[in-house]
Design a protein around this motif. Structure first.
Motif, short mmCIF file in Angstrom:
data_model
loop_
_atom_site.label_atom_id
_atom_site.label_comp_id
_atom_site.label_asym_id
_atom_site.label_seq_id
_atom_site.Cartn_x
_atom_site.Cartn_y
_atom_site.Cartn_z
N VAL A 30 -5.57 -13.12 10.86
CA VAL A 30 -5.76 -12.53 9.52
C VAL A 30 -6.83 -13.31 8.76
O VAL A 30 -7.72 -12.73 8.13
CB VAL A 30 -4.43 -12.50 8.73
N LEU A 123 0.84 -10.87 4.76
CA LEU A 123 -0.42 -11.25 5.40
C LEU A 123 -1.61 -10.49 4.84
O LEU A 123 -2.72 -11.04 4.77
CB LEU A 123 -0.32 -11.06 6.91
N ASP A 124 -1.40 -9.25 4.40
CA ASP A 124 -2.51 -8.50 3.81
C ASP A 124 -2.97 -9.15 2.50
O ASP A 124 -4.16 -9.22 2.22
CB ASP A 124 -2.14 -7.03 3.60
N GLY A 127 -4.80 -12.33 3.39
CA GLY A 127 -6.14 -11.97 3.86
C GLY A 127 -7.07 -11.63 2.72
O GLY A 127 -8.23 -12.05 2.70
#
Length: 164
Positions: A30, A123-124, A127
């Motif tokens: 990521v 995680l998005d 990121g």
């Protein structure tokens, strides 16, 4: 593994237990997918780091490459250090809000996000936080604190405070 003697990210991952390796590798993917141009993966302070090479910005306060993100496998959790959050209250506020909206539980220090498994993390959002901090942003934040002018301004403010 709190601090590693690995000299590459691949070696760092290889030294991890199998279950932890998969999670740390997912987080690394990521970070790499969102890493702004001008940052490179390195090993710093026993962790996988993402920093501005000294060739681009050598004027750091400690002679080390200026770090943006770090990834570490700690004893009980995985840590992602998002140094850009430390330098920007606006970015920190966005991050905390976006993380809450993800439905994931945020365990965070000043710039360190901790979680046990990759599935426990937003995680998005991590990121996007990585992508939002460019090398130019890092350099500006560093110079705002460590430039001779900034140091002089702090000395003058302390002297004024002592005088009053």
């Amino acid at each position: 593994m709190v601090s590693s003697k690995a000299t590459t990210a691949e070696q760092y991952l290889a030294d991890l237990p199998d279950d932890r390796r998969a999670d740390v590798a997912r987080v690394r993917e990521v970070i790499l997918a969102n890493l702004p141009d001008g940052l490179e993966e390195t090993m710093q302070y026993g962790m996988i780091g993402y920093a501005i090479p000294l060739e681009r910005f050598p004027n750091t306060y400690n002679g080390q490459a200026l770090g943006s993100v770090a990834l570490a496998s700690q004893k009980r959790h995985i840590s992602v250090y998002l140094h850009g959050l430390y330098a920007s209250q606006e970015l920190t506020d966005w991050f905390v809000t976006a993380y809450a909206e993800s439905g994931k539980k945020l365990n965070m220090g000043k710039s360190c996000v901790r979680f046990r498994r990759a599935d426990d993390a937003a995680l998005d959002v991590i990121g996007e936080a990585v992508a939002r901090v460019t090398p130019d942003d890092l350099i500006a934040a560093h110079e705002a604190v460590h430039s001779p002018e900034a140091k002089q301004a702090r000395r003058a403010a302390r002297a004024k405070q002592r005088a009053s």
